[in-house]
Design a protein around this motif. Structure first.
Motif, short mmCIF file in Angstrom:
data_model
loop_
_atom_site.label_atom_id
_atom_site.label_comp_id
_atom_site.label_asym_id
_atom_site.label_seq_id
_atom_site.Cartn_x
_atom_site.Cartn_y
_atom_site.Cartn_z
N TRP A 26 0.85 -1.19 0.00
CA TRP A 26 0.00 0.00 0.00
C TRP A 26 0.88 1.23 0.00
CZ3 TRP A 26 -4.90 0.38 -1.10
CH2 TRP A 26 -5.51 1.62 -0.92
N GLN A 267 -11.98 -2.26 -4.15
CA GLN A 267 -11.12 -2.58 -3.00
C GLN A 267 -11.96 -2.76 -1.73
OE1 GLN A 267 -8.61 0.91 -3.20
NE2 GLN A 267 -6.93 -0.23 -4.16
N ARG A 271 -12.10 -5.87 0.92
CA ARG A 271 -11.90 -5.68 2.36
C ARG A 271 -13.11 -6.21 3.14
NH1 ARG A 271 -10.09 -0.24 0.60
NH2 ARG A 271 -7.82 -0.19 0.71
N HIS A 382 -4.60 -2.83 4.45
CA HIS A 382 -4.10 -3.58 3.29
C HIS A 382 -3.99 -5.08 3.56
CE1 HIS A 382 0.14 -4.00 4.60
NE2 HIS A 382 -0.10 -2.88 5.23
N LEU A 385 -6.79 -6.73 2.03
CA LEU A 385 -6.74 -6.85 0.57
C LEU A 385 -6.05 -8.15 0.15
CD1 LEU A 385 -5.88 -3.17 -0.48
CD2 LEU A 385 -8.06 -4.36 -0.76
#
Ligand SMILES: *Cc1c(COP(=O)(O)O)cnc(C)c1O
Length: 409
Positions: A26, A267, A271, A382, A385
């Motif tokens: 990230w 995204q 998440r 992140h 992710l």
């Protein structure tokens, strides 16, 4: 009794994430960010006084968050200060803030000469408790700044009602909650004003940046003016109807943010899926506490994945737990905030300001913030992710460490 070897990676056991690829890094970017940057470069219009990229981003962000107005500026810290000033909060006023947040939430009132007053958080959600807000109100209270910590949403129904009933401004610090919704509506639209951050770690980033949202035309004009050296929208270059700062974003930042906003929904969906899976995995684990969001949180911002391990906190083993999780291969594990009512620099400034104003130094007893600050751990966005396999391994690592208090001692 046979001797059992430790299962903790810290003590030579198998690392849960040992054989999995590295987590996504990230910030993330693609051809869209690159194209936007080059276009601004070649246009020669590098500042928002000459180009229209920041203005376009403001419209797009306002639409995404369902706010009538959005005014971009240099960062999330000064977004709060600008929101306070736009609402007329100034010298000697009191501003209620939670103690469990980033320092900017309490520093911003001090920047405008106002005294921050701490109202305790809920120990399950780490969010400001509306009852504690109500109890902290005095005749000097002008504003309250609920923080949507981790991307979870504070009770905006109760807080907006308290604001109306007492005639105090509500400013939603939504730095961690881009994309979050309460009862189907974007955060930053329930209070009088909302503030967001685009600093590197945030779910949308331009390295630095921020934005203020509001549904109030007058407040939007006041924020615009503070950002633009007191200018009025559509006014003359040397027409300064107020005294303002220069807090403008560059067009380069605007270009990156347009691309970041476009990639946000995809995204956030990743998440959300991962956070729900991790939540489910940990919900049944003894000794781990993960808050279930209020059903009125129709979209969670998923900036942090927060959990508490009370036994490790009680036994002073949290730092050992971080080392153990890191050894398992879990990236970015944090022990979170030192609560702000324990920050000596803030406490000294609050005291000095109140004494200089001849006002009482506000009481700040926040036992629930003290409690959660001892046993809270969080993972950065992140990590959410990652792949389902990575996230399941993170869940196994947390489970293992939470149940290994005796090995950590
Ligand atoms: C990041 C953050 C801020 C400050 O934003 P900056 O852009 O870093 O100045 C304010 N409040 C909260 C809750 C934050 O997480």
């Amino acid at each position: 009794m046979s001797e059992t070897k430790s299962s903790l990676a810290l003590n030579g056991g198998h690392a849960e994430l040992g054989r999995l690829p590295a987590f996504p890094s990230w910030p993330q970017s693609g051809p869209e960010e690159e194209r936007g940057l080059v276009e601004v470069l070649h246009s020669g219009k590098w500042g928002s006084t000459h180009g229209d990229v920041v203005a376009t981003f403001e419209r797009e962000f306002g639409q995404a968050q369902q706010a009538r107005h959005a005014v971009a500026l240099s960062n999330g810290t000064l977004a709060i200060a600008a929101a306070l000033r736009a609402a007329g909060v100034g010298v000697g006023d009191e501003v209620i803030v939670p103690p469990y947040t980033f320092i900017a939430t309490a520093a911003a009132p001090l920047f405008v000469g106002a005294v921050p007053v701490f109202a305790d958080v809920d120990a399950t959600t780490h969010l400001i408790d509306p009852q504690a807000v109500e109890a902290a109100i005095t005749e000097r209270t002008k504003a309250v700044i609920p923080v949507h910590i981790a991307g979870n949403v504070a009770d905006m129904t109760a807080l907006a009602e308290i604001g109306r009933r007492h005639g105090i401004t509500v400013i939603e610090d939504s730095a961690q909650a881009v994309g979050a919704q309460w009862e189907g509506r974007g955060v930053g639209t329930f209070g009088d004003l909302g503030t967001f951050s685009f600093q590197t770690s945030k779910n949308m980033s331009a390295g630095e940046g921020g934005i203020v949202t509001t549904n109030d035309d007058e407040l939007a004009g006041a924020v615009y003016s503070l950002v633009n050296v007191g200018r009025v929208p559509d006014g003359g270059w040397y027409e300064h109807a107020a005294v303002g700062y220069n807090l403008r974003l560059t067009e380069f930042q605007g270009a990156i943010l347009r691309a970041q906003l476009a990639r946000l929904p995809e995204q956030q969906a990743v998440r959300a899926t991962n956070a729900e899976a991790l939540h489910e995995q940990l919900a049944g684990v003894e000794g781990v506490a993960v808050a279930t969001p209020d059903p009125r949180v129709t979209a969670h911002g998923h900036h942090l994945f927060i959990f508490r391990i009370p036994e490790l906190g009680r036994r002073g083993l949290r730092d050992a737990a971080v080392r153990a999780l890191t050894a398992e291969g879990v990236p970015g594990v944090s022990t979170g905030y030192v609560p702000l009512h324990r920050n000596t620099a803030l406490v000294a400034e609050i005291r000095a300001l109140a004494e200089r104003l001849g006002q009482p130094v506000p009481e700040s007893s926040c036992p629930r913030a003290d409690l959660v600050s001892r046993d809270t751990l969080w993972l950065p966005q992140h990590v959410l992710l990652g792949t389902a396999e990575q996230v399941a391994a993170v869940g196994r690592a947390i489970t293992k460490v939470a149940q290994a208090a005796n090995e950590l001692a």
